[in-house]
Design a protein around this motif. Structure first.
Motif, PDB file in Angstrom:
ATOM      1  N   ALA A  89       0.817  -1.220   0.000  1.00 24.05           N
ATOM      2  CA  ALA A  89       0.000   0.000   0.000  1.00 24.05           C
ATOM      3  C   ALA A  89       0.847   1.264   0.000  1.00 24.05           C
ATOM      4  CB  ALA A  89      -0.952   0.001   1.188  1.00 24.05           C
ATOM      5  N   TRP A  90       2.000   1.253   0.649  1.00 23.18           N
ATOM      6  CA  TRP A  90       2.817   2.464   0.721  1.00 23.18           C
ATOM      7  C   TRP A  90       3.262   2.948  -0.652  1.00 23.18           C
ATOM      8  CZ3 TRP A  90       7.813   2.425  -1.067  1.00 23.18           C
ATOM      9  CH2 TRP A  90       8.384   1.173  -1.278  1.00 23.18           C
ATOM     10  N   ARG A  91       3.246   2.064  -1.641  1.00 21.62           N
ATOM     11  CA  ARG A  91       3.685   2.459  -2.985  1.00 21.62           C
ATOM     12  C   ARG A  91       2.671   3.347  -3.692  1.00 21.62           C
ATOM     13  NH1 ARG A  91       5.421  -3.538  -3.775  1.00 21.62           N
ATOM     14  NH2 ARG A  91       7.588  -3.444  -3.134  1.00 21.62           N
ATOM     15  N   THR A  92       1.387   3.214  -3.334  1.00 24.18           N
ATOM     16  CA  THR A  92       0.339   3.974  -4.024  1.00 24.18           C
ATOM     17  C   THR A  92      -0.569   4.717  -3.060  1.00 24.18           C
ATOM     18  OG1 THR A  92      -1.032   1.986  -4.088  1.00 24.18           O
ATOM     19  CG2 THR A  92       0.312   2.449  -6.040  1.00 24.18           C
ATOM     20  N   CYS A  93      -0.121   4.891  -1.808  1.00 21.49           N
ATOM     21  CA  CYS A  93      -0.877   5.669  -0.828  1.00 21.49           C
ATOM     22  C   CYS A  93       0.038   6.736  -0.239  1.00 21.49           C
ATOM     23  CB  CYS A  93      -1.421   4.768   0.287  1.00 21.49           C
ATOM     24  SG  CYS A  93      -2.635   3.562  -0.275  1.00 21.49           S
ATOM     25  N   ARG A  94      -0.548   7.842   0.201  1.00 20.15           N
ATOM     26  CA  ARG A  94       0.225   8.951   0.758  1.00 20.15           C
ATOM     27  C   ARG A  94      -0.548   9.574   1.912  1.00 20.15           C
ATOM     28  NH1 ARG A  94      -0.725  12.924  -4.487  1.00 20.15           N
ATOM     29  NH2 ARG A  94      -2.901  13.366  -4.059  1.00 20.15           N
ATOM     30  N   ASN A  95       0.112  10.480   2.642  1.00 21.55           N
ATOM     31  CA  ASN A  95      -0.516  11.203   3.758  1.00 21.55           C
ATOM     32  C   ASN A  95      -1.137  10.244   4.773  1.00 21.55           C
ATOM     33  OD1 ASN A  95       0.126  13.716   2.529  1.00 21.55           O
ATOM     34  ND2 ASN A  95      -1.663  13.514   1.223  1.00 21.55           N
ATOM     35  N   THR A  96      -0.452   9.145   5.059  1.00 19.79           N
ATOM     36  CA  THR A  96      -0.972   8.133   5.975  1.00 19.79           C
ATOM     37  C   THR A  96      -0.845   8.601   7.418  1.00 19.79           C
ATOM     38  OG1 THR A  96      -0.344   6.414   4.408  1.00 19.79           O
ATOM     39  CG2 THR A  96      -0.771   5.713   6.669  1.00 19.79           C
ATOM     40  N   THR A  97      -1.932   8.456   8.177  1.00 17.21           N
ATOM     41  CA  THR A  97      -1.940   8.830   9.588  1.00 17.21           C
ATOM     42  C   THR A  97      -2.576   7.721  10.415  1.00 17.21           C
ATOM     43  OG1 THR A  97      -4.081   9.942   9.385  1.00 17.21           O
ATOM     44  CG2 THR A  97      -2.114  11.314   9.085  1.00 17.21           C
ATOM     45  N   TRP A  98      -2.217   7.684  11.692  1.00 14.27           N
ATOM     46  CA  TRP A  98      -2.805   6.751  12.649  1.00 14.27           C
ATOM     47  C   TRP A  98      -3.545   7.555  13.704  1.00 14.27           C
ATOM     48  CZ3 TRP A  98       1.498   5.557  10.024  1.00 14.27           C
ATOM     49  CH2 TRP A  98       1.738   4.240   9.699  1.00 14.27           C
ATOM     50  N   GLN A  99      -4.715   7.110  14.071  1.00 12.24           N
ATOM     51  CA  GLN A  99      -5.426   7.640  15.228  1.00 12.24           C
ATOM     52  C   GLN A  99      -5.917   6.429  15.993  1.00 12.24           C
ATOM     53  OE1 GLN A  99      -8.201  10.693  13.533  1.00 12.24           O
ATOM     54  NE2 GLN A  99      -7.242  11.872  15.169  1.00 12.24           N
ATOM     55  N   GLY A 100      -5.191   6.101  17.062  1.00 15.28           N
ATOM     56  CA  GLY A 100      -5.509   4.884  17.800  1.00 15.28           C
ATOM     57  C   GLY A 100      -5.318   3.679  16.903  1.00 15.28           C
ATOM     58  N   ALA A 101      -6.360   2.882  16.740  1.00 19.06           N
ATOM     59  CA  ALA A 101      -6.282   1.663  15.938  1.00 19.06           C
ATOM     60  C   ALA A 101      -6.661   1.893  14.477  1.00 19.06           C
ATOM     61  CB  ALA A 101      -7.203   0.609  16.543  1.00 19.06           C
ATOM     62  N   ARG A 102      -6.961   3.132  14.112  1.00 19.00           N
ATOM     63  CA  ARG A 102      -7.444   3.424  12.758  1.00 19.00           C
ATOM     64  C   ARG A 102      -6.340   4.034  11.912  1.00 19.00           C
ATOM     65  NH1 ARG A 102     -11.554   1.299  10.670  1.00 19.00           N
ATOM     66  NH2 ARG A 102     -12.540   2.415   8.993  1.00 19.00           N
ATOM     67  N   ILE A 103      -6.126   3.464  10.730  1.00 22.78           N
ATOM     68  CA  ILE A 103      -5.179   4.011   9.759  1.00 22.78           C
ATOM     69  C   ILE A 103      -5.986   4.682   8.659  1.00 22.78           C
ATOM     70  CG2 ILE A 103      -3.422   3.468   8.042  1.00 22.78           C
ATOM     71  CD1 ILE A 103      -2.752   0.999   9.702  1.00 22.78           C
ATOM     72  N   SER A 104      -5.625   5.915   8.337  1.00 24.82           N
ATOM     73  CA  SER A 104      -6.254   6.632   7.225  1.00 24.82           C
ATOM     74  C   SER A 104      -5.166   7.006   6.231  1.00 24.82           C
ATOM     75  CB  SER A 104      -6.954   7.894   7.721  1.00 24.82           C
ATOM     76  OG  SER A 104      -7.990   7.561   8.605  1.00 24.82           O
ATOM     77  N   THR A 129      -2.812  -3.684   1.393  1.00 23.10           N
ATOM     78  CA  THR A 129      -2.816  -3.545  -0.052  1.00 23.10           C
ATOM     79  C   THR A 129      -3.797  -2.443  -0.442  1.00 23.10           C
ATOM     80  OG1 THR A 129      -2.363  -5.908  -0.253  1.00 23.10           O
ATOM     81  CG2 THR A 129      -3.175  -4.803  -2.210  1.00 23.10           C
ATOM     82  N   ASN A 130      -3.438  -1.665  -1.448  1.00 23.14           N
ATOM     83  CA  ASN A 130      -4.345  -0.678  -2.013  1.00 23.14           C
ATOM     84  C   ASN A 130      -5.104  -1.356  -3.145  1.00 23.14           C
ATOM     85  OD1 ASN A 130      -5.654   1.416  -3.292  1.00 23.14           O
ATOM     86  ND2 ASN A 130      -3.799   2.437  -3.961  1.00 23.14           N
ATOM     87  N   CYS A 131      -6.391  -1.581  -2.937  1.00 28.43           N
ATOM     88  CA  CYS A 131      -7.236  -2.208  -3.967  1.00 28.43           C
ATOM     89  C   CYS A 131      -8.138  -1.140  -4.575  1.00 28.43           C
ATOM     90  CB  CYS A 131      -8.063  -3.349  -3.366  1.00 28.43           C
ATOM     91  SG  CYS A 131      -7.052  -4.714  -2.775  1.00 28.43           S
ATOM     92  N   ASP A 132      -7.669  -0.535  -5.655  1.00 31.75           N
ATOM     93  CA  ASP A 132      -8.407   0.509  -6.360  1.00 31.75           C
ATOM     94  C   ASP A 132      -8.897   1.607  -5.420  1.00 31.75           C
ATOM     95  OD1 ASP A 132      -9.370   1.794  -8.632  1.00 31.75           O
ATOM     96  OD2 ASP A 132     -11.300   0.746  -8.564  1.00 31.75           O
ATOM     97  N   GLY A 133      -7.981   2.095  -4.557  1.00 33.34           N
ATOM     98  CA  GLY A 133      -8.299   3.214  -3.692  1.00 33.34           C
ATOM     99  C   GLY A 133      -8.839   2.839  -2.326  1.00 33.34           C
ATOM    100  N   ALA A 134      -8.859   1.561  -1.993  1.00 30.97           N
ATOM    101  CA  ALA A 134      -9.346   1.111  -0.675  1.00 30.97           C
ATOM    102  C   ALA A 134      -8.265   0.280  -0.002  1.00 30.97           C
ATOM    103  CB  ALA A 134     -10.612   0.287  -0.829  1.00 30.97           C
ATOM    104  N   LEU A 135      -7.884   0.656   1.227  1.00 35.08           N
ATOM    105  CA  LEU A 135      -6.940  -0.161   1.980  1.00 35.08           C
ATOM    106  C   LEU A 135      -7.597  -1.477   2.331  1.00 35.08           C
ATOM    107  CD1 LEU A 135      -5.294   2.351   4.493  1.00 35.08           C
ATOM    108  CD2 LEU A 135      -4.176   1.146   2.605  1.00 35.08           C
TER     109      LEU A 135
END
Length: 142
Positions: A89-104, A129-135
């Motif tokens: 997922a890191w290859r096609t996702c950006r601006n990743t943040t964690w809030q508790g147990a939730r990754i956005s 994995t990034n599946c067409d825009g969905a983690l």
């Protein structure tokens, strides 16, 4: 086949090849270069808490649930503990943040547009994995 369809096919095949050769996740505790600029760290087995130096020299208290992190990747980013996700997922996702147990994260779709998505990481023992825009919590897309 149109040029646009051909480009989508190439993107899909490239992603499939990258997923196939992704190494399995390693669970060796918190590791990375954060120790060079962080101190008073405690590791509870899945959460790292430290006092990390900011660019201005001041320290910031910060914590990171490192279960979804790539092995050896935890770093100090201006007083905040961060790391890239396990899997591809890191290859096609950006601006990743964690809030508790939730990754956005903002992830790229096959058509090239970017969308926000999130996932509850304690329910994911494997790769992301990034599946067409969905983690997704899997090594491949459904």
């Amino acid at each position: 086949m149109t040029r646009a369809n051909f480009m989508v096919l190439i993107l899909f095949l490239t992603t499939a090849i990258l997923i196939a050769f992704e190494p399995p996740p390693a669970r060796a505790g918190a590791s990375g270069n954060y120790a060079n600029s962080c101190d008073n760290c405690t590791d509870s087995g899945d959460k790292l808490s430290c006092s990390c130096k900011k660019r201005n020299g001041q320290h910031n208290s910060t914590s990171l649930w490192y279960g979804p992190c790539q092995s050896g990747s935890i770093s100090n980013d201006n007083g905040v503990l961060k790391c890239p996700l396990r899997g591809t997922a890191w290859r096609t996702c950006r601006n990743t943040t964690w809030q508790g147990a939730r990754i956005s994260s903002e992830c790229r779709k096959i058509d090239g547009t970017w969308v926000w998505t999130s996932i509850n990481h304690p329910n994911c023992p494997g790769n992301f994995t990034n599946c067409d825009g969905a983690l997704q919590c899997s090594d491949t897309c459904p």
